[in-house]
Enzyme design. Structure first.
Site, PDB file in Angstrom:
ATOM      1  N   GLU A   4      -4.915  -9.653   3.127  1.00 33.92           N
ATOM      2  CA  GLU A   4      -5.070  -9.518   4.217  1.00 33.92           C
ATOM      3  C   GLU A   4      -6.397  -9.927   3.938  1.00 33.92           C
ATOM      4  OE1 GLU A   4      -3.216  -5.679   2.848  1.00 33.92           O
ATOM      5  OE2 GLU A   4      -4.074  -7.244   2.550  1.00 33.92           O
ATOM      6  N   GLU A  17       0.430  -0.787   0.177  1.00 31.55           N
ATOM      7  CA  GLU A  17      -0.106  -0.167   0.033  1.00 31.55           C
ATOM      8  C   GLU A  17       0.758   1.185  -0.045  1.00 31.55           C
ATOM      9  OE1 GLU A  17      -4.157  -0.397   1.763  1.00 31.55           O
ATOM     10  OE2 GLU A  17      -2.554  -1.419   3.125  1.00 31.55           O
TER      11      GLU A  17
END
Length: 188
Positions: free
Chosen positions: A60, A39
């Site tokens: 995730e 990210e």
């Protein structure tokens, strides 16, 4: 959950600053780049990776959560909606070479001399080779322009171009072109 909400908010604000600075931000991926690491890398303008030195992905979902610091939005903008959903919903990680094929990584360099390659790559965007203000304005035009309508993006482009035409580097670039020589930019 409340703490995590504010953590994500702070991370969003921080990563948006990477995207809004007039400087190119280059991520050097020299090891696994998964979850929050990816990210952060996606908020950078360019991503350079070390061959055979890690995996990349947003796993995730294997923790029962989603990439919550901009990953869902940035990945979809970079690789397309369908591919982004697949990557995140499967949680799979993949090689830097595969990431390069899909446009997530700009270049993959060999392990030997990786850092030297990264520095050499970055040097092409600064004086004397390039007018760094122009590079920054290109970044600004693309970054901001993609978030607004087409007419507004053209107005942003015109305004940035007008600012650049006031710079010494623009004068140098135009004179060098007319004189058929390489320009020597100074970031002024």
């Amino acid at each position: 959950p409340t703490w995590k909400y504010y953590f994500c908010l702070h991370a969003n604000e921080t990563l948006c600053r990477f995207e809004q600075t007039p400087k190119l931000v280059i991520a050097a991926l020299n090891g696994h780049t998964v979850g929050g690491g990816l990210e952060i890398a996606m908020a950078c303008d360019l991503r350079l990776a070390c061959k055979d030195n890690g995996k990349i992905g947003l796993p995730e979902v294997t923790l029962g959560v989603l990439p919550g610091t901009g990953g869902t939005q940035r990945l979809a903008r970079m690789v397309g909606k369908s591919r982004a959903i697949e990557i995140m919903a499967t949680g799979r990680t993949f090689s830097f070479e595969e990431a390069e094929e899909m446009g997530l990584v700009n270049a993959v360099f060999a392990r030997d001399g990786f850092w030297d390659e990264v520095v050499a790559y970055a040097r092409q965007f600064v004086p004397p080779a390039k007018a760094s203000r122009a590079v920054g304005r290109i970044k600004r035009a693309v970054q901001t322009g993609l978030e607004v309508g087409f007419g507004e993006s053209l107005a942003i482009e015109r305004e940035l171009q007008q600012l650049l035409f006031q710079s010494q580097d623009a004068k140098e670039g135009l004179h060098a072109y007319v004189e058929k020589r390489q320009p020597k930019f100074t970031a002024t």
